[in-house]
Design an enzyme around this catalytic site. Structure first.
Site: not given
Length: 189
Positions: A45-46, A105, A108, A136, A157, A164, A170
């Site tokens: 979803k990000g 999105d 990491d 990241k 974070f 989110d 979001r």
């Protein structure tokens, strides 16, 4: 510092900086994809806010990509990756011999994008490139590098701009770090 739903936030990347960098990314992608049949695949979803901003700007370069989405889960409702990405929703578009751009999105550990890229390689596209809003590198557990990166950030974070915390925040038009009590004390005036 901002207070939303009882949580304290510190802005990491402003809305203005985001808009500027997204324009630069679109220009980079446009230069590489000119004349190719582009299919953009967003990882839900990000990525949805970042992806929609990218798509709206492609028109400036006369690029009209096809669009599809996948859902890959690696976090669930937690803040720590499970380490085992799994495909929950696949694309419905045929990508054989097409130029594919996977948009996510945040990069990491590298597991999700490595998983997605390997998965789509089996569908025989002409090329696969990856684009991430945030990178990241401190969290990387493999050698994966995105082809296009919006911003490199420290291992914090973050929420906002599609990202989110347990499906909240979001909608924020900027990227923020949720501060714990110790961090809040550092930013008090």
């Amino acid at each position: 510092m901002e207070n939303i739903k009882g949580m304290k936030f510190k802005t990491l990347i402003s809305e203005r900086r985001i808009k500027s960098r997204v324009k630069e990314l679109v220009k980079e992608i446009a230069e590489d994809s000119q004349g190719k049949e582009l299919i953009v695949i967003g990882i839900l979803k990000g990525s949805f806010i970042f992806l929609s901003d990218l798509l709206r700007l492609f028109n400036l370069y006369d690029i009209h990509p096809s669009l599809d989405f996948i859902t890959v889960e690696s976090y669930g409702s937690g803040k720590v990756s499970s380490g085992k990405p799994k495909m929950l929703r696949d694309i419905t578009t045929d990508i054989k011999n097409k130029w594919v751009l996977i948009v996510d999105d945040i990069l990491d550990t590298g597991r999700t994008l490595a998983f997605a890229k390997e998965y789509f390689q089996k569908k025989k596209p002409a090329s696969i490139k990856t684009c991430v809003f945030l990178d990241k590198p401190e969290r990387r557990v493999n050698e994966f590098k995105a082809d296009y990166v919006g911003f490199e950030i420290p291992d914090k974070f973050v929420v906002g701009y599609g990202m989110d915390s347990d499906n909240f925040f979001r909608e924020l038009p900027y990227v923020a770090v949720i501060l714990d009590a110790e961090e809040r004390a550092q930013y008090k005036k």
